[in-house]
Design a protein around this motif. Sequence first.
Motif, short mmCIF file in Angstrom:
data_model
loop_
_atom_site.label_atom_id
_atom_site.label_comp_id
_atom_site.label_asym_id
_atom_site.label_seq_id
_atom_site.Cartn_x
_atom_site.Cartn_y
_atom_site.Cartn_z
N THR A 93 1.00 -1.13 -0.37
CA THR A 93 0.14 -0.06 -0.01
C THR A 93 0.77 1.30 -0.08
N LEU A 94 2.19 0.92 0.39
CA LEU A 94 3.06 2.34 1.29
C LEU A 94 3.48 2.68 -0.82
N LEU A 95 3.84 1.67 -1.54
CA LEU A 95 4.68 1.92 -2.54
C LEU A 95 3.77 2.37 -3.60
N ALA A 96 2.39 1.97 -3.69
CA ALA A 96 1.48 2.20 -4.28
C ALA A 96 1.39 3.94 -5.48
N SER A 97 1.10 4.99 -4.54
CA SER A 97 1.80 6.24 -5.41
C SER A 97 2.73 6.19 -5.92
N ALA A 98 3.54 5.51 -5.47
CA ALA A 98 5.08 5.68 -6.26
C ALA A 98 5.47 4.72 -7.59
N LEU A 128 6.33 5.33 -11.10
CA LEU A 128 6.86 4.71 -12.30
C LEU A 128 6.30 4.58 -13.78
N GLU A 129 5.35 3.36 -13.47
CA GLU A 129 4.62 3.54 -14.61
C GLU A 129 3.56 3.75 -15.63
N SER A 130 3.49 5.47 -14.93
CA SER A 130 3.09 6.72 -16.24
C SER A 130 3.94 7.47 -16.95
N ALA A 131 5.13 6.88 -16.29
CA ALA A 131 6.51 7.90 -16.59
C ALA A 131 7.33 6.70 -17.62
N GLY A 132 6.61 5.55 -17.36
CA GLY A 132 7.54 4.82 -18.35
C GLY A 132 8.64 3.97 -18.16
N VAL A 133 9.12 4.38 -16.52
CA VAL A 133 9.52 3.98 -16.32
C VAL A 133 9.08 2.23 -15.52
N ALA A 134 10.92 1.42 -16.20
CA ALA A 134 11.14 -0.29 -15.99
C ALA A 134 11.40 -0.20 -14.08
N PHE A 135 11.25 -0.78 -13.37
CA PHE A 135 10.93 -1.15 -12.15
C PHE A 135 10.71 -2.41 -11.56
#
Length: 76
Positions: A1-6, A10-17
């Motif tokens: 839950t705490l990581l959801a906004s991060a 990242l997803e909206s910026a197209g960054v792979a993680f």
Amino acid sequence: TLLASAQARLESAGVAFDAYVRIGNPAEVITGFSLEYHCDLIVMGTRGMGAIKNLLLGSVASKVIHLTEKPLLLVK
């Protein structure tokens, strides 16, 4: 839950993680993770608690410095 906004940013910026969650002593977990995944570099943010508070409580970054042989990049 705490990581959801991060993760959403990242997803909206197209960054792979990849996201991982571990439980335990933070410095030991970070150091162990870096060994397990053969990391070339550990990057950590600092909170800037100040010299006196850091002296009394220690900091995760300070502990990681002493536990790892990997390069460590601290971002303030």
